[in-house]
Structures are given as C-alpha cells and as structure tokens.
Design an enzyme around this catalytic site. Structure first.
Site, PDB file in Angstrom:
ATOM      1  N   GLY A 248      -4.426  -4.505  -6.353  1.00  0.00           N
ATOM      2  CA  GLY A 248      -3.981  -4.716  -4.879  1.00  0.00           C
ATOM      3  C   GLY A 248      -4.166  -3.854  -3.645  1.00  0.00           C
ATOM      4  O   GLY A 248      -5.428  -3.314  -3.433  1.00  0.00           O
ATOM      5  N   ILE A 249      -2.952  -3.657  -3.125  1.00  0.00           N
ATOM      6  CA  ILE A 249      -3.234  -2.301  -1.817  1.00  0.00           C
ATOM      7  C   ILE A 249      -3.913  -1.051  -2.443  1.00  0.00           C
ATOM      8  O   ILE A 249      -4.719  -0.492  -1.558  1.00  0.00           O
ATOM      9  CB  ILE A 249      -2.136  -2.433  -1.273  1.00  0.00           C
ATOM     10  CG1 ILE A 249      -1.760  -3.717  -0.711  1.00  0.00           C
ATOM     11  CG2 ILE A 249      -2.114  -1.047  -0.210  1.00  0.00           C
ATOM     12  CD1 ILE A 249      -0.204  -3.796   0.003  1.00  0.00           C
TER      13      ILE A 249
ATOM     14  N   ASP B 192       2.999   7.738 -14.923  1.00  0.00           N
ATOM     15  CA  ASP B 192       4.249   7.058 -14.342  1.00  0.00           C
ATOM     16  C   ASP B 192       4.687   7.842 -13.149  1.00  0.00           C
ATOM     17  O   ASP B 192       5.047   8.974 -13.653  1.00  0.00           O
ATOM     18  CB  ASP B 192       4.953   6.803 -15.487  1.00  0.00           C
ATOM     19  CG  ASP B 192       6.364   6.202 -15.099  1.00  0.00           C
ATOM     20  OD1 ASP B 192       6.527   6.007 -13.899  1.00  0.00           O
ATOM     21  OD2 ASP B 192       7.195   5.940 -15.884  1.00  0.00           O
TER      22      ASP B 192
ATOM     23  N   ASN C 180       1.610   4.859  -3.145  1.00  0.00           N
ATOM     24  CA  ASN C 180       1.523   3.497  -3.003  1.00  0.00           C
ATOM     25  C   ASN C 180       2.226   2.712  -3.948  1.00  0.00           C
ATOM     26  O   ASN C 180       2.622   1.382  -3.699  1.00  0.00           O
ATOM     27  CB  ASN C 180      -0.315   3.081  -2.890  1.00  0.00           C
ATOM     28  CG  ASN C 180      -0.204   1.634  -3.343  1.00  0.00           C
ATOM     29  OD1 ASN C 180      -0.079   0.800  -2.382  1.00  0.00           O
ATOM     30  ND2 ASN C 180      -0.636   1.010  -4.502  1.00  0.00           N
TER      31      ASN C 180
ATOM     32  N   TYR D  88      15.024  -3.590  -3.155  1.00  0.00           N
ATOM     33  CA  TYR D  88      13.959  -3.301  -2.577  1.00  0.00           C
ATOM     34  C   TYR D  88      13.994  -2.925  -1.209  1.00  0.00           C
ATOM     35  O   TYR D  88      13.231  -1.978  -0.692  1.00  0.00           O
ATOM     36  CB  TYR D  88      12.928  -4.680  -2.515  1.00  0.00           C
ATOM     37  CG  TYR D  88      11.543  -4.461  -2.440  1.00  0.00           C
ATOM     38  CD1 TYR D  88      10.408  -3.939  -3.209  1.00  0.00           C
ATOM     39  CD2 TYR D  88      10.941  -4.924  -1.065  1.00  0.00           C
ATOM     40  CE1 TYR D  88       9.228  -3.866  -2.989  1.00  0.00           C
ATOM     41  CE2 TYR D  88       9.727  -4.672  -0.828  1.00  0.00           C
ATOM     42  CZ  TYR D  88       8.772  -4.220  -1.713  1.00  0.00           C
ATOM     43  OH  TYR D  88       7.653  -4.223  -1.332  1.00  0.00           O
TER      44      TYR D  88
ATOM     45  N   ILE E 159       1.137  -9.519   1.582  1.00  0.00           N
ATOM     46  CA  ILE E 159      -0.317  -9.318   1.284  1.00  0.00           C
ATOM     47  C   ILE E 159      -0.471 -10.137  -0.207  1.00  0.00           C
ATOM     48  O   ILE E 159       0.149  -9.917  -0.779  1.00  0.00           O
ATOM     49  CB  ILE E 159      -0.783  -7.873   1.033  1.00  0.00           C
ATOM     50  CG1 ILE E 159      -0.030  -7.083   2.290  1.00  0.00           C
ATOM     51  CG2 ILE E 159      -2.117  -7.545   0.972  1.00  0.00           C
ATOM     52  CD1 ILE E 159      -0.436  -7.420   3.757  1.00  0.00           C
TER      53      ILE E 159
ATOM     54  N   THR F  16      -1.431 -10.384  -3.129  1.00  0.00           N
ATOM     55  CA  THR F  16      -1.554  -9.383  -4.210  1.00  0.00           C
ATOM     56  C   THR F  16      -0.808  -9.846  -5.681  1.00  0.00           C
ATOM     57  O   THR F  16       0.075 -10.779  -5.371  1.00  0.00           O
ATOM     58  CB  THR F  16      -1.247  -7.867  -4.037  1.00  0.00           C
ATOM     59  OG1 THR F  16       0.163  -7.881  -3.995  1.00  0.00           O
ATOM     60  CG2 THR F  16      -1.924  -7.415  -2.796  1.00  0.00           C
ATOM     61  N   PRO F  17      -1.059  -9.535  -6.591  1.00  0.00           N
ATOM     62  CA  PRO F  17      -0.353  -9.817  -7.699  1.00  0.00           C
ATOM     63  C   PRO F  17       1.116  -9.676  -7.605  1.00  0.00           C
ATOM     64  O   PRO F  17       1.934 -10.556  -8.101  1.00  0.00           O
ATOM     65  CB  PRO F  17      -0.780  -8.853  -9.047  1.00  0.00           C
ATOM     66  CG  PRO F  17      -2.193  -8.511  -8.747  1.00  0.00           C
ATOM     67  CD  PRO F  17      -2.216  -8.516  -6.903  1.00  0.00           C
TER      68      PRO F  17
HETATM   69  N1  LIG Z   1       1.821  -7.316  -1.420  1.00  0.00           N
HETATM   70  C1  LIG Z   1       2.776  -7.243  -0.273  1.00  0.00           C
HETATM   71  O1  LIG Z   1       2.928  -8.460   0.189  1.00  0.00           O
HETATM   72  C2  LIG Z   1       3.273  -5.805  -0.010  1.00  0.00           C
HETATM   73  C3  LIG Z   1       4.215  -5.897   1.148  1.00  0.00           C
HETATM   74  C4  LIG Z   1       4.721  -4.879   1.590  1.00  0.00           C
HETATM   75  C5  LIG Z   1       4.625  -3.483   0.800  1.00  0.00           C
HETATM   76  N2  LIG Z   1       3.927  -3.462  -0.402  1.00  0.00           N
HETATM   77  C6  LIG Z   1       3.936  -2.341  -1.202  1.00  0.00           C
HETATM   78  O2  LIG Z   1       2.692  -1.863  -1.439  1.00  0.00           O
HETATM   79  C7  LIG Z   1       2.449  -1.493  -2.647  1.00  0.00           C
HETATM   80  C8  LIG Z   1       1.482  -1.927  -3.478  1.00  0.00           C
HETATM   81  O3  LIG Z   1       1.826  -3.479  -3.749  1.00  0.00           O
HETATM   82  P1  LIG Z   1       0.714  -4.416  -4.094  1.00  0.00           P
HETATM   83  O4  LIG Z   1       1.177  -5.641  -3.484  1.00  0.00           O
HETATM   84  O5  LIG Z   1      -0.802  -3.523  -4.354  1.00  0.00           O
HETATM   85  O6  LIG Z   1       1.104  -4.457  -5.889  1.00  0.00           O
HETATM   86  P2  LIG Z   1       0.425  -4.774  -7.033  1.00  0.00           P
HETATM   87  O7  LIG Z   1       1.556  -5.213  -8.046  1.00  0.00           O
HETATM   88  O8  LIG Z   1      -0.635  -5.612  -6.970  1.00  0.00           O
HETATM   89  O9  LIG Z   1       0.089  -3.260  -7.497  1.00  0.00           O
HETATM   90  C9  LIG Z   1       1.115  -2.160  -7.601  1.00  0.00           C
HETATM   91  C10 LIG Z   1       0.449  -1.186  -8.748  1.00  0.00           C
HETATM   92  O10 LIG Z   1       1.465  -0.183  -9.001  1.00  0.00           O
HETATM   93  C11 LIG Z   1       1.518   0.141 -10.418  1.00  0.00           C
HETATM   94  N3  LIG Z   1       2.822   0.655 -10.641  1.00  0.00           N
HETATM   95  C12 LIG Z   1       3.905   0.106 -10.866  1.00  0.00           C
HETATM   96  N4  LIG Z   1       4.964   0.793 -11.196  1.00  0.00           N
HETATM   97  C13 LIG Z   1       4.028   2.067 -11.575  1.00  0.00           C
HETATM   98  C14 LIG Z   1       4.759   3.438 -11.921  1.00  0.00           C
HETATM   99  N5  LIG Z   1       6.130   3.415 -12.144  1.00  0.00           N
HETATM  100  N6  LIG Z   1       3.978   4.317 -11.872  1.00  0.00           N
HETATM  101  C15 LIG Z   1       2.799   4.126 -11.646  1.00  0.00           C
HETATM  102  N7  LIG Z   1       2.178   2.990 -11.079  1.00  0.00           N
HETATM  103  C16 LIG Z   1       2.958   2.062 -11.103  1.00  0.00           C
HETATM  104  C17 LIG Z   1       1.283  -1.390 -10.959  1.00  0.00           C
HETATM  105  O11 LIG Z   1       0.714  -1.180 -12.282  1.00  0.00           O
HETATM  106  C18 LIG Z   1       0.091  -1.812 -10.274  1.00  0.00           C
HETATM  107  O12 LIG Z   1      -1.072  -1.496 -10.529  1.00  0.00           O
HETATM  108  C19 LIG Z   1       4.093  -1.321  -3.149  1.00  0.00           C
HETATM  109  O13 LIG Z   1       4.516  -0.071  -2.902  1.00  0.00           O
HETATM  110  C20 LIG Z   1       4.767  -2.494  -2.537  1.00  0.00           C
HETATM  111  O14 LIG Z   1       5.938  -2.532  -2.523  1.00  0.00           O
HETATM  112  C21 LIG Z   1       3.299  -4.757  -0.718  1.00  0.00           C
END
Ligand SMILES: NC(=O)c1ccc[n+]([C@@H]2O[C@H](COP(=O)([O-])OP(=O)(O)OC[C@H]3O[C@@H](n4cnc5c(N)ncnc54)[C@H](O)[C@@H]3O)[C@@H](O)[C@H]2O)c1
Length: 260
Positions: A17-18, A63, A90, A156, A191, A193-194
């Site tokens: 994702g992001i 982690d 992130n 959250y 966004i 993403t997964p």
């Molecule tokens: N997707 C959205 O709509 C959205 C909106 C607002 C904020 N966010 C934030 O953006 C960030 C990225 O989200 P995303 O949508 O890309 O999600 P995602 O699930 O695609 O990616 C998140 C990544 O974090 C990793 N992760 C989870 N726990 C972990 C840990 N303990 N240590 C290390 N890595 C870990 C996962 O393995 C994954 O690769 C997050 O902080 C999320 O809260 C996402």
C-alpha cells in the site's frame, strides 16, 4: 529526478500500500531507502522492484511494536547507506472487525492497535531524534482522517489522533532543544489498499468490494478514492527541502472527506 539524493530513509510497513508507493517514490527521486515490514517477504519484494529500476533500496523484517528492533534497523541502514536522515512511520493496522468497545476482547484489540499505530511511532521517533539531532532530518508520521474525526472505532481513532499530537509535540520538542529535525503528520482519506479492501469482509452494510467502494466514494467530494501515490507524493514533499518551513503540520490528503 535526483532531488532526494542526499536522503537516507527508513520506511516502515513498506511491503504494501502506502508504504510501498512511498518507498518507490522516494527512491525514484534519488533517496536510498530501507524498506521494513513485519512481513519480510513483502519488504523484499518492494526493495527488489526498486533495485530492478536501477535505484537504491534494501529490505529488513521489522515488527515496529518491538522496542529492541529499532536500534538495529537504524544501524543496518546507516551501514548500508550512511546516516539516516528520514523516517516515515507508516506501518499500521486497522481496527476493522476487532475494535469492539463493549465486548470482552475489546481491551486486547485496543492494546494491540495502540502498540502498532501509536506506541511504535513513539519508539521510532525516539531513536530518530537520537540519531538525527546533530546532523538533522525529517520525520513523517502517517496518521489518518480518522485522527481528525471519529467513525472508525475507538482504538483506531484514538491511535491516529494520538499520532497527530505526538507529531506536534515532537516538532515543538526538537525546536526547543535546537535539533534541526522537522516532524509532520499525513492524514489520508480512504486509499484503496489491502487495509481498506479488508473492510468489505467485516462491514455490516456491505458484502463486496464493489459495494464498499461505492459507499466510500460517496464520502469523498472529489469523486474518487485515493491512490497510494496520492499519499506518497505528500510524504515526498514533507521530507524534501520544499517543505523546509513546515514542522508540526498536518497534511490532509483526503479528497475532501473531512470538509463535509
Ligand atoms: N488505506 C487507507 O485508506 C488509509 C487511510 C488513512 C491512513 N492509513 C494509514 O496508512 C498506513 C499504511 O496503510 P495501508 O493502507 O498502506 O495498509 P496496508 O495494510 O496495505 O499496509 C500496511 C503494512 O504495514 C505492515 N505492518 C502491520 N503491522 C506491522 C508491524 N507490527 N510492524 C511492521 N509492519 C507492520 C503490514 O505488513 C503492511 O505491509 C497505516 O498507518 C494506515 O493506518 C491508511
């Protein structure tokens, strides 16, 4: 395209994702990138994509909630690329389906979400400040629109709201201490993403990804959901010298989600 060639960046959660889009965007502009993720294979995949383009990245399994892992990540990055001057906190998890306030398992979910989404950001910032306080750097913490308004579940929302103020507090602390470190937060809307796609599996009102997309779309006045690149572009800006007068700011990239 070498605007970020002096940057040595650690990006957590860079396997998806992001985080993956951000790693690619920074590397494309010349940064050396350490991609970390709890899913080591996913981090490796992102780093390989970057390397195959002739750009600079390596991967580490990390982690973020594990306090002792942080020092090793900074040391390995410095050994590979030189002193770290960018940290993108992130990595995160959603509370979807687990963040049940009134039920017995709610407290465990609260603690787990907090440890990854908020405590780990604190851990990363503490080490980053120790490492960057003389030579300087930039920290970007990925919060959410859900750090500005409610609606995602208590854990959250509280974790992401905490990231917003932790960021401001760190910005002010660094200023007070005379450390040349900027610290800003980013607040994405939805966004695709997964993390968001998984909501379809647990949401009471939608049963397919298409229905979920339709529902979320209505909440974004701009008329589309975000792409990971929309957020990567904002993060790129916040670590670049173009934003040199910004610290303690919240960059909202949400297609208008919070304006209605
Ligand atoms: N997707 C959205 O709509 C959205 C909106 C607002 C904020 N966010 C934030 O953006 C960030 C990225 O989200 P995303 O949508 O890309 O999600 P995602 O699930 O695609 O990616 C998140 C990544 O974090 C990793 N992760 C989870 N726990 C972990 C840990 N303990 N240590 C290390 N890595 C870990 C996962 O393995 C994954 O690769 C997050 O902080 C999320 O809260 C996402």
């Amino acid at each position: 395209m070498n605007q970020l060639k002096t940057k040595v960046a650690i990006i957590t959660g860079g396997g998806s994702g992001i985080g993956a889009a951000t790693a690619e965007r920074l590397a494309e502009q010349g940064a050396s990138v350490m991609v970390t993720d709890i899913n080591g294979d996913a981090a490796e995949h992102t780093a390989r994509v970057i390397q195959q383009r002739g750009q600079t990245a390596q991967a580490l399994a990390q982690d973020v909630a594990e306090p002792d892992a942080w020092r090793a990540v900074f040391e390995a990055t410095a050994k590979a690329f030189g002193p770290v001057n960018v940290l993108v906190n992130n990595a995160g998890v959603s509370g979807a389906g687990r963040d049940r306030f009134e039920e017995p398992e709610g407290l465990d979910a609260w603690r787990q979400i907090m440890s990854i989404n908020l405590d780990a950001v604190n851990l990363g910032c503490r080490i980053a400040i120790q490492e960057m306080k003389v030579s300087g750097g930039a920290i970007v913490n990925v919060s959410s629109v859900m750090g500005l308004v409610g609606g995602a579940g208590p854990a959250y929302n509280a974790s992401k709201g905490g990231v917003r103020l932790l960021t401001k507090s760190i910005a002010s602390y660094c200023g007070r201490m005379g450390y040349p470190i900027r610290c800003n937060s980013v607040h994405p809307g939805y966004i695709w993403t997964p993390m968001v796609r998984q909501i379809a599996e647990v949401h009471e009102e939608v049963s397919t990804e298409a229905e979920l997309k339709e529902m979320l779309l209505l909440q974004h006045p701009i008329g589309r959901l975000g792409e990971a690149d929309d957020i990567a572009n904002g993060i790129r800006f916040l670590i670049s010298d173009e934003s040199s007068f910004m610290t303690g700011s919240e960059l909202v990239i949400d297609g208008g989600y919070t304006c209605v």
